[in-house]
Design a protein around this motif. Structure first.
Motif, PDB file in Angstrom:
ATOM      1  N   TYR A 153     -40.895  32.599 -22.830  1.00 19.01           N
ATOM      2  CA  TYR A 153     -39.678  33.404 -22.867  1.00 19.01           C
ATOM      3  C   TYR A 153     -39.187  33.477 -24.297  1.00 19.01           C
ATOM      4  CZ  TYR A 153     -39.230  33.281 -17.785  1.00 19.01           C
ATOM      5  OH  TYR A 153     -39.446  33.441 -16.446  1.00 19.01           O
ATOM      6  N   THR A 154     -38.341  34.446 -24.568  1.00 18.63           N
ATOM      7  CA  THR A 154     -37.706  34.564 -25.860  1.00 18.63           C
ATOM      8  C   THR A 154     -36.239  34.970 -25.665  1.00 18.63           C
ATOM      9  OG1 THR A 154     -37.900  35.514 -28.074  1.00 18.63           O
ATOM     10  CG2 THR A 154     -38.347  36.986 -26.245  1.00 18.63           C
ATOM     11  N   ILE A 155     -35.421  34.611 -26.643  1.00 11.89           N
ATOM     12  CA  ILE A 155     -33.981  34.891 -26.616  1.00 11.89           C
ATOM     13  C   ILE A 155     -33.649  35.759 -27.826  1.00 11.89           C
ATOM     14  CG2 ILE A 155     -31.678  33.833 -26.804  1.00 11.89           C
ATOM     15  CD1 ILE A 155     -33.006  33.024 -24.264  1.00 11.89           C
ATOM     16  N   LYS A 156     -32.736  36.699 -27.664  1.00  7.44           N
ATOM     17  CA  LYS A 156     -32.284  37.517 -28.798  1.00  7.44           C
ATOM     18  C   LYS A 156     -31.343  36.664 -29.656  1.00  7.44           C
ATOM     19  CE  LYS A 156     -31.540  41.790 -28.556  1.00  7.44           C
ATOM     20  NZ  LYS A 156     -32.224  43.010 -28.806  1.00  7.44           N
ATOM     21  N   THR A 157     -31.881  36.101 -30.726  1.00  6.13           N
ATOM     22  CA  THR A 157     -31.106  35.174 -31.558  1.00  6.13           C
ATOM     23  C   THR A 157     -29.932  35.835 -32.262  1.00  6.13           C
ATOM     24  OG1 THR A 157     -32.605  35.494 -33.430  1.00  6.13           O
ATOM     25  CG2 THR A 157     -33.046  33.636 -31.971  1.00  6.13           C
ATOM     26  N   ASP A 158     -30.008  37.127 -32.512  1.00  2.00           N
ATOM     27  CA  ASP A 158     -28.907  37.793 -33.202  1.00  2.00           C
ATOM     28  C   ASP A 158     -27.651  37.884 -32.339  1.00  2.00           C
ATOM     29  OD1 ASP A 158     -30.449  39.602 -31.619  1.00  2.00           O
ATOM     30  OD2 ASP A 158     -29.529  41.306 -32.657  1.00  2.00           O
ATOM     31  N   LEU A 159     -27.752  37.565 -31.051  1.00  2.00           N
ATOM     32  CA  LEU A 159     -26.595  37.587 -30.158  1.00  2.00           C
ATOM     33  C   LEU A 159     -25.995  36.199 -29.920  1.00  2.00           C
ATOM     34  CD1 LEU A 159     -27.847  40.079 -27.412  1.00  2.00           C
ATOM     35  CD2 LEU A 159     -26.396  40.556 -29.400  1.00  2.00           C
ATOM     36  N   VAL A 160     -26.528  35.176 -30.606  1.00  5.40           N
ATOM     37  CA  VAL A 160     -26.112  33.794 -30.345  1.00  5.40           C
ATOM     38  C   VAL A 160     -25.421  33.199 -31.562  1.00  5.40           C
ATOM     39  CG1 VAL A 160     -26.896  31.474 -29.724  1.00  5.40           C
ATOM     40  CG2 VAL A 160     -28.054  33.471 -28.773  1.00  5.40           C
ATOM     41  N   ARG A 161     -24.266  32.607 -31.327  1.00  2.17           N
ATOM     42  CA  ARG A 161     -23.560  31.827 -32.361  1.00  2.17           C
ATOM     43  C   ARG A 161     -23.240  30.460 -31.780  1.00  2.17           C
ATOM     44  NH1 ARG A 161     -19.369  35.633 -35.612  1.00  2.17           N
ATOM     45  NH2 ARG A 161     -20.860  37.266 -36.111  1.00  2.17           N
ATOM     46  N   VAL A 162     -23.436  29.445 -32.596  1.00  2.00           N
ATOM     47  CA  VAL A 162     -23.113  28.081 -32.177  1.00  2.00           C
ATOM     48  C   VAL A 162     -21.652  27.822 -32.507  1.00  2.00           C
ATOM     49  CG1 VAL A 162     -23.682  25.645 -32.439  1.00  2.00           C
ATOM     50  CG2 VAL A 162     -25.465  27.358 -32.718  1.00  2.00           C
ATOM     51  N   LEU A 163     -20.929  27.224 -31.564  1.00  2.00           N
ATOM     52  CA  LEU A 163     -19.524  26.881 -31.765  1.00  2.00           C
ATOM     53  C   LEU A 163     -19.395  25.364 -31.856  1.00  2.00           C
ATOM     54  CD1 LEU A 163     -17.939  29.224 -29.101  1.00  2.00           C
ATOM     55  CD2 LEU A 163     -18.158  29.650 -31.544  1.00  2.00           C
ATOM     56  N   TYR A 164     -18.624  24.895 -32.824  1.00  2.00           N
ATOM     57  CA  TYR A 164     -18.434  23.466 -33.048  1.00  2.00           C
ATOM     58  C   TYR A 164     -16.972  23.096 -32.872  1.00  2.00           C
ATOM     59  CZ  TYR A 164     -22.861  23.762 -35.583  1.00  2.00           C
ATOM     60  OH  TYR A 164     -24.167  23.971 -35.928  1.00  2.00           O
ATOM     61  N   TYR A 165     -16.756  21.840 -32.586  1.00  7.45           N
ATOM     62  CA  TYR A 165     -15.431  21.267 -32.767  1.00  7.45           C
ATOM     63  C   TYR A 165     -15.612  19.992 -33.564  1.00  7.45           C
ATOM     64  CZ  TYR A 165     -16.173  17.940 -28.906  1.00  7.45           C
ATOM     65  OH  TYR A 165     -16.638  16.941 -28.086  1.00  7.45           O
ATOM     66  N   CYS A 166     -14.549  19.530 -34.133  1.00  9.55           N
ATOM     67  CA  CYS A 166     -14.617  18.376 -35.010  1.00  9.55           C
ATOM     68  C   CYS A 166     -14.010  17.162 -34.315  1.00  9.55           C
ATOM     69  CB  CYS A 166     -13.898  18.650 -36.310  1.00  9.55           C
ATOM     70  SG  CYS A 166     -13.979  17.300 -37.469  1.00  9.55           S
ATOM     71  N   GLU A 167     -14.821  16.115 -34.149  1.00  9.00           N
ATOM     72  CA  GLU A 167     -14.276  14.867 -33.649  1.00  9.00           C
ATOM     73  C   GLU A 167     -13.668  14.142 -34.849  1.00  9.00           C
ATOM     74  OE1 GLU A 167     -17.382  12.657 -31.754  1.00  9.00           O
ATOM     75  OE2 GLU A 167     -17.078  13.690 -29.865  1.00  9.00           O
ATOM     76  N   PRO A 168     -12.417  13.727 -34.720  1.00  5.81           N
ATOM     77  CA  PRO A 168     -11.782  13.061 -35.849  1.00  5.81           C
ATOM     78  C   PRO A 168     -12.532  11.783 -36.241  1.00  5.81           C
ATOM     79  CG  PRO A 168     -10.227  13.449 -34.061  1.00  5.81           C
ATOM     80  CD  PRO A 168     -11.564  13.826 -33.571  1.00  5.81           C
TER      81      PRO A 168
END
Length: 171
Positions: A153-168
């Motif tokens: 399988y393959t995924i359209k990478t241009d449609l994916v963004r990684v979201l982060y949060y910051c642990e103090p």
């Protein structure tokens, strides 16, 4: 830039205008340009989820898909909770979407076998079809996940963004 710890908020009940402001403030990166630099506060950056096709937020802790821009979809569905195996499948695909081909054998091992579940190509096909339907109903294009040949399988990478949060940082 303010990095928000969204993993601790019941964000899916926030009004759209607040959710859009939250995402504007949140750190995100395109999947193919991930940096490994520490953040300014010294805290640990943790993946919260993924933004797919600019409209769909996938919370990897709670296995929720949320359309944050309801006007861009035809369906009435703006929220979809997923079962654990389907969520593991989506997470595995998103984590490995920079690979040209994600082999069926790798998927079966990492989504089923590692968790002592019985894997089969027919089970993968069934869960993959349901996942594609769920994604499409919530606003992700139909061609986001494609089967490249009978073994990958393959995924359209241009449609994916990684979201982060910051642990103090803890002292």
């Amino acid at each position: 830039m303010t990095i928000l710890a969204l993993g601790r908020l019941p964000f899916f009940i926030l009004p759209r205008y607040i959710m859009n402001r939250v995402l504007d403030d949140m750190k995100y990166e395109n999947i193919d340009t991930l940096s490994k630099t520490p953040n300014e506060s010294g805290g640990k950056e943790v993946i919260f989820g993924y933004l797919i096709a600019e409209n769909v937020l996938f919370d990897i802790k709670k296995y929720n898909l949320i359309n944050i821009n309801c006007k861009k979809i035809k369906s009435v569905s703006t929220f979809s909770g997923m079962r654990e195996t389907m969520s593991r499948l989506l997470i595995y695909l998103l984590e490995n979407c920079t690979r040209e081909h994600i082999s069926i054998e790798d998927i079966l091992f990492n989504v089923w076998d590692k968790y002592d579940l019985q894997s089969s190509t027919s089970r993968l096909w069934q869960v993959m079809q349901t996942l594609k339907i769920n994604l499409n109903e919530i606003g992700v294009p139909q061609n986001f996940i494609t089967q490249t040949n009978s073994n990958a399988y393959t995924i359209k990478t241009d449609l994916v963004r990684v979201l982060y949060y910051c642990e103090p940082r803890t002292n």
